[in-house]
Design a protein around this motif. Structure first.
Motif, PDB file in Angstrom:
ATOM      1  N   LEU A 309       0.808  -1.217   0.000  1.00 28.38           N
ATOM      2  CA  LEU A 309       0.000   0.000   0.000  1.00 28.38           C
ATOM      3  C   LEU A 309       0.842   1.268   0.000  1.00 28.38           C
ATOM      4  O   LEU A 309       0.302   2.363  -0.164  1.00 28.38           O
ATOM      5  N   GLY A 310       2.138   1.134   0.216  1.00 36.91           N
ATOM      6  CA  GLY A 310       2.981   2.319   0.250  1.00 36.91           C
ATOM      7  C   GLY A 310       4.454   1.940   0.315  1.00 36.91           C
ATOM      8  O   GLY A 310       4.806   0.807   0.639  1.00 36.91           O
ATOM      9  N   GLU A 311       5.304   2.899   0.003  1.00 33.49           N
ATOM     10  CA  GLU A 311       6.751   2.706   0.045  1.00 33.49           C
ATOM     11  C   GLU A 311       7.394   3.780   0.917  1.00 33.49           C
ATOM     12  O   GLU A 311       6.911   4.895   1.014  1.00 33.49           O
ATOM     13  N   ARG A 312       8.479   3.411   1.584  1.00 27.59           N
ATOM     14  CA  ARG A 312       9.306   4.329   2.369  1.00 27.59           C
ATOM     15  C   ARG A 312       8.466   5.221   3.294  1.00 27.59           C
ATOM     16  O   ARG A 312       8.394   6.417   3.047  1.00 27.59           O
ATOM     17  N   PRO A 313       7.880   4.661   4.320  1.00 21.56           N
ATOM     18  CA  PRO A 313       8.003   3.273   4.775  1.00 21.56           C
ATOM     19  C   PRO A 313       7.136   2.321   3.947  1.00 21.56           C
ATOM     20  O   PRO A 313       6.096   2.710   3.418  1.00 21.56           O
ATOM     21  N   ARG A 407       2.263   5.796  10.414  1.00 20.91           N
ATOM     22  CA  ARG A 407       3.064   6.506   9.410  1.00 20.91           C
ATOM     23  C   ARG A 407       3.869   7.646  10.050  1.00 20.91           C
ATOM     24  O   ARG A 407       5.016   7.889   9.674  1.00 20.91           O
ATOM     25  N   SER A 408       3.262   8.346  10.998  1.00 26.75           N
ATOM     26  CA  SER A 408       3.937   9.485  11.618  1.00 26.75           C
ATOM     27  C   SER A 408       5.137   9.046  12.452  1.00 26.75           C
ATOM     28  O   SER A 408       6.069   9.824  12.668  1.00 26.75           O
ATOM     29  N   GLN A 409       5.121   7.802  12.927  1.00 22.12           N
ATOM     30  CA  GLN A 409       6.210   7.297  13.763  1.00 22.12           C
ATOM     31  C   GLN A 409       7.223   6.467  12.985  1.00 22.12           C
ATOM     32  O   GLN A 409       8.227   6.030  13.547  1.00 22.12           O
ATOM     33  N   ALA A 410       6.958   6.225  11.723  1.00 17.72           N
ATOM     34  CA  ALA A 410       7.807   5.337  10.929  1.00 17.72           C
ATOM     35  C   ALA A 410       8.825   6.122  10.111  1.00 17.72           C
ATOM     36  O   ALA A 410       8.532   7.201   9.585  1.00 17.72           O
ATOM     37  N   GLY A 411      10.008   5.562  10.003  1.00 11.45           N
ATOM     38  CA  GLY A 411      11.024   6.106   9.124  1.00 11.45           C
ATOM     39  C   GLY A 411      10.994   5.410   7.777  1.00 11.45           C
ATOM     40  O   GLY A 411      10.276   4.416   7.597  1.00 11.45           O
ATOM     41  N   LEU A 415       8.836  -0.889   8.414  1.00 15.75           N
ATOM     42  CA  LEU A 415       7.756  -1.665   7.808  1.00 15.75           C
ATOM     43  C   LEU A 415       6.506  -1.520   8.658  1.00 15.75           C
ATOM     44  O   LEU A 415       6.543  -1.728   9.874  1.00 15.75           O
ATOM     45  N   ILE A 416       5.413  -1.162   8.011  1.00 13.12           N
ATOM     46  CA  ILE A 416       4.110  -1.097   8.670  1.00 13.12           C
ATOM     47  C   ILE A 416       3.255  -2.227   8.112  1.00 13.12           C
ATOM     48  O   ILE A 416       3.049  -2.312   6.900  1.00 13.12           O
TER      49      ILE A 416
END
Length: 429
Positions: A309-313, A407-411, A415-416
């Protein structure tokens, strides 16, 4: 009626498992037989493939349907549940039926529906059979809703019966042992009709062999017919090196379905297609098999199987929700490379969490949440139970807010993962 009014009628007037759980389950065939008789028994007018199993039946159904379409057959596909739109359940050559089809069926048959009082799944099954017959599909791939023996789809006489695997799920209806659950799944085996079983395991193999023998049904176990020699995974799919265990031949096959667990499903699909190409009386070339499996997701619109569903993260979701499904998800997570793992998870309240929570990774940070359905387990209760297994995190009241926080806590190297319940995945896709 508008499309939304029609859906409101289906959801609010009929028992829906998604909303109320077990009380929506109606075992037996009285309702579906009454509906089918009122419709002129459309299920008798179509050739079909019947697919049951604890896990993998959706992926196998989509692979088989995509291949039949690639082979030039007008192909119906009936699966459940849907993630975003009710019409995902009923497709012809990969395309959802129109909103007008759903409206028209309900308007034409409102009197019968009011008289019979079927469950939501029973009426959905009837819509699918009626639609497939009216559109004169060549073959319909029909996924079992729950179990098999007493499922409303089990009125069909298919070209081949397929049982992907057996695991613990819906034990309140299907039994507490693998043997009992296998007996319910084996209920789709018909007289003189070939059956393909995905996995041969000690606890269940004799159940299927005995049922097939009693029904004079030729039986094949997919993992005794083919095996995976190698698997190369990519973000949007993978390649398999396959060996035919019967003649020793080898070949490579691509799939646009990601997920390590698809190694089992591709063997089941290949074996089922072999049967259709032989005893089933269809004509499917090896090239058409390769093309159909390579484009299964694109052709049929399958979602929620290790879907990115998304990249980086990197953000991925998966609908695996029972013990076997979560086991595969945990194995997939363990194979990933990441700096930090964040998991947004929610379950339904009747899920046996003692079977699934111990399987989840303890080195992750969790966002415990709940889907917007009545059956969803309260996120605070989920966090309390998860804590007993060493899972730590925070409670978030909505699925979308949980993903926003993750997302706000991920670099960019994190991986989420989103999962635990089909309904949690549905809200985010």
């Amino acid at each position: 009626m508008t499309y939304q009014q029609t859906l409101d009628f289906l959801y609010n007037s009929l028992p829906v498992f998604q909303h109320v759980g077990g009380s929506a389950y109606k075992a037996g065939f009285d309702n579906i037989v009454a509906l089918e008789e009122a419709l002129g028994n459309p299920h008798r007018k179509i050739r079909s493939v019947h697919v049951a199993g604890t896990n993998g039946k959706g992926s196998v159904s989509h692979m088989v349907a995509s291949t039949l379409t690639a082979a030039g057959y007008r192909t119906g596909l009936f699966t459940s549940p849907h993630l975003k739109d009710f019409r995902e359940r009923i497709r012809i050559d990969g395309r959802m039926i129109s909103e007008e089809e759903v409206i028209g069926f309900v308007e034409r048959n409102r009197g019968t529906i009011d008289r019979v009082q079927p469950s939501f799944f029973e009426i959905t099954t009837a819509i699918a059979f009626d639609c497939f017959a009216r559109h004169e599909v060549d073959v319909a791939v029909v996924e079992v809703g729950m179990g098999g023996r007493l499922d409303s789809t089990n009125i069909i006489r298919p070209l081949v019966s397929v049982i992907t695997n057996i695991g613990y799920d819906h034990t309140q209806f299907l039994g507490d042992t693998l043997e009992e659950i296998a007996g319910e799944k084996a209920g789709i085996i018909k007289e003189d009709t070939p059956v393909v079983v995905g996995e041969s395991r000690i606890e269940t193999q004799l159940v299927f062999i005995d049922k097939a023998k009693a029904s004079r049904a030729p039986i094949l176990f997919a993992d005794q017919t083919y095996r995976v020699l190698g698997q190369i995974s990519r973000p949007q799919g993978q390649s398999f090196e396959i060996e035919n265990r019967l003649d020793g031949s080898r070949f490579r096959i691509d799939s646009d379905l990601p997920g390590l667990y698809q190694r089992k499903n591709v063997l089941t699909a290949l074996t089922a297609l072999d049967v259709l190409n032989g005893a089933g009386g269809l004509s499917i070339s090896r090239e058409q098999v390769f093309r159909g499996i390579a484009t299964a997701a694109r052709t049929t619109g399958l979602m929620g199987r290790w879907q990115q569903l998304g990249e980086r993260p990197l953000v991925v979701c998966d609908t695996g929700h029972n013990e076997a499904g979560i086991t595969e998800v945990a194995a997939q997570l363990a194979a990933q490379h990441y700096r930090k793992l964040l998991i947004r998870v929610g379950f339904v309240e009747d899920k046996d969490l003692s079977k699934v929570l111990p399987l989840l990774p303890k080195d992750a940070y969790y966002f415990f949440t709940r889907a917007a359905i009545r059956r969803a387990l309260d996120e605070k209760e989920l966090a309390r139970r998860a804590g007993a297994y060493g899972l730590r995190g925070e409670c978030v009241g909505s699925v979308s807010e949980a993903l926003r926080l993750a997302r706000s806590q991920a670099g960019p190297e994190d991986l989420i993962f989103v999962g635990g319940s089909t309904y949690v995945v549905a809200e985010i896709i």
